[in-house]
Write a protein that holds these residues in place. Structure first.
Motif, PDB file in Angstrom:
ATOM      1  N   VAL A  42       0.833  -1.200   0.000  1.00  0.00           N
ATOM      2  CA  VAL A  42       0.000   0.000   0.000  1.00  0.00           C
ATOM      3  C   VAL A  42       0.874   1.258   0.000  1.00  0.00           C
ATOM      4  O   VAL A  42       0.578   2.230  -0.688  1.00  0.00           O
ATOM      5  CB  VAL A  42      -0.952  -0.012   1.220  1.00  0.00           C
ATOM      6  CG1 VAL A  42      -1.662   1.319   1.380  1.00  0.00           C
ATOM      7  CG2 VAL A  42      -1.958  -1.143   1.089  1.00  0.00           C
ATOM      8  N   GLN A  43       1.967   1.217   0.750  1.00  0.00           N
ATOM      9  CA  GLN A  43       2.804   2.406   0.927  1.00  0.00           C
ATOM     10  C   GLN A  43       3.438   2.909  -0.365  1.00  0.00           C
ATOM     11  O   GLN A  43       3.405   4.088  -0.658  1.00  0.00           O
ATOM     12  CB  GLN A  43       3.898   2.135   1.952  1.00  0.00           C
ATOM     13  CG  GLN A  43       4.789   3.328   2.211  1.00  0.00           C
ATOM     14  CD  GLN A  43       5.833   3.020   3.256  1.00  0.00           C
ATOM     15  OE1 GLN A  43       6.058   1.886   3.637  1.00  0.00           O
ATOM     16  NE2 GLN A  43       6.502   4.057   3.721  1.00  0.00           N
ATOM     17  N   THR A  98      -8.865 -10.040   2.772  1.00  0.00           N
ATOM     18  CA  THR A  98     -10.289 -10.047   2.470  1.00  0.00           C
ATOM     19  C   THR A  98     -10.438  -9.985   0.961  1.00  0.00           C
ATOM     20  O   THR A  98      -9.952  -9.042   0.329  1.00  0.00           O
ATOM     21  CB  THR A  98     -10.985  -8.828   3.114  1.00  0.00           C
ATOM     22  OG1 THR A  98     -10.770  -8.884   4.524  1.00  0.00           O
ATOM     23  CG2 THR A  98     -12.469  -8.829   2.813  1.00  0.00           C
ATOM     24  N   ILE A  99     -11.078 -10.999   0.405  1.00  0.00           N
ATOM     25  CA  ILE A  99     -11.298 -11.057  -1.043  1.00  0.00           C
ATOM     26  C   ILE A  99     -12.747 -10.695  -1.310  1.00  0.00           C
ATOM     27  O   ILE A  99     -13.662 -11.283  -0.729  1.00  0.00           O
ATOM     28  CB  ILE A  99     -10.973 -12.454  -1.604  1.00  0.00           C
ATOM     29  CG1 ILE A  99      -9.486 -12.771  -1.366  1.00  0.00           C
ATOM     30  CG2 ILE A  99     -11.335 -12.550  -3.079  1.00  0.00           C
ATOM     31  CD1 ILE A  99      -9.096 -14.183  -1.716  1.00  0.00           C
ATOM     32  N   ASP A 113      -8.532  -5.703   1.450  1.00  0.00           N
ATOM     33  CA  ASP A 113      -7.858  -5.411   2.713  1.00  0.00           C
ATOM     34  C   ASP A 113      -6.951  -6.584   3.031  1.00  0.00           C
ATOM     35  O   ASP A 113      -7.416  -7.732   3.055  1.00  0.00           O
ATOM     36  CB  ASP A 113      -8.907  -5.222   3.818  1.00  0.00           C
ATOM     37  CG  ASP A 113      -8.298  -4.862   5.155  1.00  0.00           C
ATOM     38  OD1 ASP A 113      -7.371  -4.040   5.180  1.00  0.00           O
ATOM     39  OD2 ASP A 113      -8.750  -5.419   6.168  1.00  0.00           O
ATOM     40  N   ALA A 114      -5.668  -6.314   3.276  1.00  0.00           N
ATOM     41  CA  ALA A 114      -4.750  -7.423   3.556  1.00  0.00           C
ATOM     42  C   ALA A 114      -3.477  -6.918   4.217  1.00  0.00           C
ATOM     43  O   ALA A 114      -3.124  -5.741   4.107  1.00  0.00           O
ATOM     44  CB  ALA A 114      -4.410  -8.154   2.252  1.00  0.00           C
ATOM     45  N   PRO A 129       1.154  -3.614   4.967  1.00  0.00           N
ATOM     46  CA  PRO A 129      -0.213  -3.553   4.444  1.00  0.00           C
ATOM     47  C   PRO A 129      -0.175  -3.708   2.922  1.00  0.00           C
ATOM     48  O   PRO A 129       0.657  -3.094   2.254  1.00  0.00           O
ATOM     49  CB  PRO A 129      -0.697  -2.155   4.828  1.00  0.00           C
ATOM     50  CG  PRO A 129       0.312  -1.608   5.772  1.00  0.00           C
ATOM     51  CD  PRO A 129       1.579  -2.352   5.551  1.00  0.00           C
ATOM     52  N   VAL A 130      -1.047  -4.563   2.393  1.00  0.00           N
ATOM     53  CA  VAL A 130      -1.067  -4.828   0.954  1.00  0.00           C
ATOM     54  C   VAL A 130      -2.514  -4.837   0.453  1.00  0.00           C
ATOM     55  O   VAL A 130      -3.461  -4.904   1.229  1.00  0.00           O
ATOM     56  CB  VAL A 130      -0.385  -6.179   0.611  1.00  0.00           C
ATOM     57  CG1 VAL A 130       1.102  -6.126   0.889  1.00  0.00           C
ATOM     58  CG2 VAL A 130      -1.017  -7.338   1.357  1.00  0.00           C
ATOM     59  N   GLY A 131      -2.651  -4.780  -0.834  1.00  0.00           N
ATOM     60  CA  GLY A 131      -3.930  -4.897  -1.505  1.00  0.00           C
ATOM     61  C   GLY A 131      -3.657  -5.426  -2.892  1.00  0.00           C
ATOM     62  O   GLY A 131      -2.511  -5.486  -3.322  1.00  0.00           O
ATOM     63  N   GLY A 132      -4.680  -5.817  -3.616  1.00  0.00           N
ATOM     64  CA  GLY A 132      -4.415  -6.306  -4.959  1.00  0.00           C
ATOM     65  C   GLY A 132      -5.604  -6.936  -5.631  1.00  0.00           C
ATOM     66  O   GLY A 132      -6.752  -6.589  -5.368  1.00  0.00           O
ATOM     67  N   LEU A 133      -5.286  -7.898  -6.476  1.00  0.00           N
ATOM     68  CA  LEU A 133      -6.293  -8.571  -7.300  1.00  0.00           C
ATOM     69  C   LEU A 133      -6.088 -10.069  -7.244  1.00  0.00           C
ATOM     70  O   LEU A 133      -4.966 -10.545  -7.061  1.00  0.00           O
ATOM     71  CB  LEU A 133      -6.182  -8.127  -8.756  1.00  0.00           C
ATOM     72  CG  LEU A 133      -6.479  -6.670  -9.058  1.00  0.00           C
ATOM     73  CD1 LEU A 133      -6.100  -6.344 -10.492  1.00  0.00           C
ATOM     74  CD2 LEU A 133      -7.960  -6.384  -8.837  1.00  0.00           C
TER      75      LEU A 133
END
Length: 141
Positions: A42-43, A98-99, A113-114, A129-133
């Motif tokens: 995220v950063q 969270t998918i 959210d991950a 902190p990460v996010g994605g697909l």
């Protein structure tokens, strides 16, 4: 004399390995079967992890590293658990994610959210902190 004591103390102090460093992964392919999550920090928006059922791929200390799932919990979406602990290469990683599936996405979903928590031995841990697909092998239509 004091200088020699300080020097001897510095040499006697055991070195503590550095905490793990999570680097950027190169481009990864979609799976041949099933689904995989592709996660960005995220950063700074670096691509830092790819998750398939049973495996977490990260760039650890400058080397691509695959960690094996040791424990999974929570609900599963598209074959990926909401909480999974991975281990290998002297590191433990816990991924909480969270998918979210949307009708507008075909063959995938959003990781809304991950976080990835990395620990090496008894050292401090880092939390990214990460996010994605989530991308899935195309379903037959």
């Amino acid at each position: 004399m004091m200088l020699l004591s300080i020097l001897a103390l510095a040499q006697a102090t055991p070195t503590v390995p550095a905490p793990p460093v999570l680097g950027a992964l190169p481009k990864q392919a979609l799976p041949q079967r099933g689904c995989a999550a592709y996660l960005w920090a995220v950063q700074d928006q670096r691509f830092v992890a790819m998750v398939e059922p049973g495996r977490l791929r990260i760039m650890l200390d400058g080397k691509p590293t695959d960690l094996t799932a040791a424990e999974a919990g929570g609900g599963a979406t598209l074959g990926l658990a909401s909480t999974t602990r991975y281990a290998g290469a002297g590191v433990t990683a816990t991924l909480d994610m969270t998918i979210t599936q949307r009708e507008t996405l075909q063959d995938g979903a959003i990781v809304s959210d991950a976080s990835i928590r990395l620990t090496r031995g008894n050292q401090d841990e880092i939390i990214v902190p990460v996010g994605g697909l989530v991308g899935c092998a195309p379903a037959e239509r």
